[in-house]
Scaffold this active site. Structure first.
Site, PDB file in Angstrom:
ATOM      1  N   SER A  39       0.701  -1.408  -0.283  1.00 34.23           N
ATOM      2  CA  SER A  39      -0.119  -0.024  -0.138  1.00 34.23           C
ATOM      3  C   SER A  39       0.838   1.722  -0.118  1.00 34.23           C
ATOM      4  CB  SER A  39      -0.547  -0.148   1.249  1.00 34.23           C
ATOM      5  OG  SER A  39      -0.235   0.560   2.219  1.00 34.23           O
ATOM      6  N   LYS A  55      -6.428   4.615   8.806  1.00 34.25           N
ATOM      7  CA  LYS A  55      -5.856   5.076   7.641  1.00 34.25           C
ATOM      8  C   LYS A  55      -6.267   6.838   8.244  1.00 34.25           C
ATOM      9  CE  LYS A  55      -3.552   1.898   5.053  1.00 34.25           C
ATOM     10  NZ  LYS A  55      -3.314   0.961   3.350  1.00 34.25           N
TER      11      LYS A  55
HETATM   12 CA   LIG Z   1       1.302   4.640   2.254  1.00 35.42          CA
END
Ligand SMILES: [Ca+2]
Ligand SMILES: [Ca+2]
Ligand SMILES: [Ca+2]
Ligand SMILES: [Ca+2]
Ligand SMILES: [Ca+2]
Ligand SMILES: [Ca+2]
Ligand SMILES: [Ca+2]
Ligand SMILES: [Ca+2]
Ligand SMILES: [Ca+2]
Ligand SMILES: [Ca+2]
Ligand SMILES: [Ca+2]
Ligand SMILES: [Ca+2]
Lengths: 214, 214, 214, 214, 214, 214
Positions: B99, B142
């Protein structure tokens, strides 16, 4: 916490990108083989969480292409002037097996010729070094995934024809199957003569003389 | 005995440093991708206790940048005249997953152009070799971490939009989301045209002749 | 059957040797980072039974120094004309973790400038590639070990100040703490302008022409 | 079915061979460090079933010698014109630990100067990159093995003197102990000024010009 | 889900492809050794999910061919001007053991001479570096597989003759056995003098002068 | 299913092939060390399913030969103009231990001089880098295997003489034992002055000038 969608066929705008078919424990899926060139010295890099057998497939495909470059209109000196990277998304998923072999060769050939890949095409089959196409497993799951992903044409090994005959016809009536036994049949069918838009310039660079003396 | 604080957004003074978003078993956090150049021959070094998939992300980002250098105004000869180091603090924490891919490409592009990174920006998304941005997991954690760290703008894959819609609006009212599907959208948004102060000089060095003969 | 003494601070006669602080399961200790140059081609060697994270610290320190050589008055061509060896005694003890990062950069900078290290100084802190200093753990044990080893000045990350405030003042009244957040503060404080006695000659060797033709 | 004798001291006829002391689970023993040069390009090879720590000792010794070559009268260009091999018989016995460090440096220095090693000498001690000698364990067993092997002089780290004082004097009345804290003391004591008979010719080969121009 | 057919003999159209015999836990099978050349610098690549012993067989075969090139009419400079790839389909099946040694040498010799392989031939035997052929196991299963695959001629080590005598004659009446003890007998029997159709051009490229001076 | 015969002594027609003695769990056996040269650049390759200790033996033997080439009439430049391959049949049998050391040096010396090996000779002993021969185990089993294999002369380390004295004289009355303590005694006894028939031409190739300018 990752969660992933089933992939759909995308397009054929970029050279070097070919759609393959994968068997997984939760059913079939399509996958993309991405081959890309950058100015370099002939290095081959592989990414995408690939197992040893799948890495070997890429090595075999590259060796086959180097050995038969002229058949595909590729000047062999290009192999020493460009680095090749082959990636298979997505990175979190481990992948292995020989069945992406013909997809890898097609991607590499498209990259080194910049020829466009036929639209809505997918393929699955093992490659051998002498250019034969070998049958692979998981055909039923792969075919259903191809249909779901909007694939129209599918390249398979001739020996996999019997697996198709076992699938209920309803499931596959919109799909065209192309059975092959040699790599050159794959390339002939899969790659269009036209280059992609914005094709990179693959003119061979002549070696510079290291000293010119009058 | 180590004990660590949650990180805060810092600044955009240094080229090559980009803020990413990480999912961990104890909640989300921001992380910094640091890309740095030194005179060399094109070597790529990776540190920060990175797992194989995360190392592959850096390799893919570098391959993408080399293949599409001219799109970003980079002379491809630079890649052979500088070594690149990518580090992800902190060293005691193992990190993995795909990611950080778009964060890595953004950091590398900033390093090779010395362009300043947009202020108070963070991002998360997987990169593919053909420049697509893929969705990633752990979005909720996140995003909360980004807010806590004083982030204002967040770049996400279009396919992650549905994850944002599931978050209570109160939590995210101060954040601006930018959904992308291609790497070039990321770079366009993330990198300011101006170079950083004290930008290093990236003029291409012409090859020296090894023998000059009159 | 090995048995080891607790180490004491020694001296600052040799360039490239810097005192660090280590946390171990039986209490803190000081350790020495030894960086040494020999004529070569830029190879970095690491010894001392170091774990992967500690090896990465040395790699990051070297990359930082190469990228910012001119700030420290180092001609970057030196990096290709000398091999660097970093050793951490003693060999029988496995060592790991990022906390020797700033000690390693200080040792490398001293080696490449031959500047003398400040007397009776020790330090502990993680290094990042962009030159930040990060906090580390085990501060209390490390500080007591420093005192026992006759250290007078200690460099720590600003974020570690809170750990010092928790130590009874009696224990630390003879110690001076220097809190930093950037690597350049470390170097400024740790390295004296003078070179060591018997400094090695670090004049850049001009490349020889390989053929001169009249 | 292998069965081995305890080794005896042999002689000092060959440059590069130095007697060390080893601790094993069945008591002490002497061992031989054999360093040998052959025309080459500076490669260091290590054999003798050595563990990682013992291999590091050889690397450190070599780095120390390269960094301080001139102190020992060695032209540093020799290191690029000869390959070095260090072997520790016997091959069937795994060996590890840092205690052969000073023995290895002595062997390497003898090889690169062809100076003869002092007769009936053995030694044990760890080496550091800055030339310090560190104490090692197993002293009692090592000393008894040295005596049994007809050794007369033994070099030890100063910090190991206390271990000697704990041995009954009867056992060691025929042995002379030489306590050192720096590598240069080891070399000074261990290597005779004379070269061995049949010393190899270590004259530096001047680089050949690759083009001769009138 | 993979499922594989037993293989059949194919043809001798391609240089470098030789039929071997394999023993597996579910009976014998034939396998193909594929050796292929591409312009390069002498690199040897091996694929096909091969174990260490089987990889060594290829290394030994290559070393034997390099050492005895002139006996087979091969200019030794070719070995530095071509890369060799040896593959053994199929990739999903792990393979190991020394018994493909003579098959590998035959394939390599065919590749480097472009000589056609004798039709309907298979072989099994270990190779040694001095050119001897050693006996192998699993003869009965291998022979039955050869017959089923339409093989007519089989090369075996002389010491394997006793294994053939133990097989019921009915099973093997259509097979011709050729017992050998030296590699040169294998090559003599297995390779036809004629080159394959479309043989690649193996003319030695003369080294280019790097500077021509009047 | 493999089944192997006990080996017999063969002949001394080929340079580089020397008969050794092996101890196995099912009794002694002879083995062949095969060393072979091909035009190259000094690479050493090892095959035969060898363990680390046995590989080290080959490395030590090669280092000894390079360091003492002139003693054996070998021009040291040959080591950079030929690749060496050492193989120990048979590939299916794992082998390890230091006892083939002197056999390996003898094979390498024969290969680099093309001198014929003495007929009906076998040997066993460890090699050290300074040329000493060390005793090995399993002597009784090895000797019986040598006799069964038609060996007449056997080279052993002097320290192994006591093992021979323990064998009933009847078993060994046809064998001649040659006890040695230095490698040069081995070579002197084992290699005949004459070269083999069809010896390869080991004339040193003079380096080509890369540019001559008038
Ligand atoms: Ca990232
Ligand atoms: Ca998918
Ligand atoms: Ca596929
Ligand atoms: Ca953090
Ligand atoms: Ca200590
Ligand atoms: Ca420290
Ligand atoms: Ca011993
Ligand atoms: Ca020792
Ligand atoms: Ca098969
Ligand atoms: Ca076979
Ligand atoms: Ca045998
Ligand atoms: Ca032997």
């Amino acid at each position: 916490p990752p969660m992933f969608d089933k992939d759909l066929y995308e397009n054929n705008n970029v050279a070097g990108v070919v759609t393959g078919l994968a068997w997984t424990q939760v059913g079939g899926d399509i996958l993309f083989i991405e081959a890309s060139l950058s100015p370099g010295k002939g290095k081959l890099s592989l990414t995408g969480n690939l197992g040893d057998v799948m890495k070997e497939s890429a090595t075999i495909a590259m060796a086959y292409l180097r050995a038969h470059a002229s058949k595909f209109g590729i000047d062999h000196r290009l192999f020493d002037q460009w680095d090749v990277h082959v990636h298979v998304p997505a990175g979190a998923t481990p992948k292995d097996g020989p069945s992406a072999g013909i997809t890898m060769l097609t991607a590499l050939t498209s990259a080194f010729t910049q020829r466009r890949v036929k639209s809505h095409l997918a393929m699955t089959g093992e490659i051998t070094l002498r250019g034969k196409v070998l049958p692979v497993g998981g055909i039923k799951e792969k075919i259903l995934a191809a249909k779901r992903a909007n694939i129209k044409d599918i390249i398979l090994c001739k020996s996999n024809q019997k697996d198709i005959l076992e699938i209920k016809e309803d499931y596959i009536k919109d799909l065209n199957f192309h059975y092959v036994s040699e790599m050159k049949e794959v390339i002939e069918f899969a790659l269009i003569k036209d280059k992609v838009k914005d094709a990179i310039d693959l003119t061979v660079k002549e070696a510079k003389e290291t000293a010119t003396v009058n």
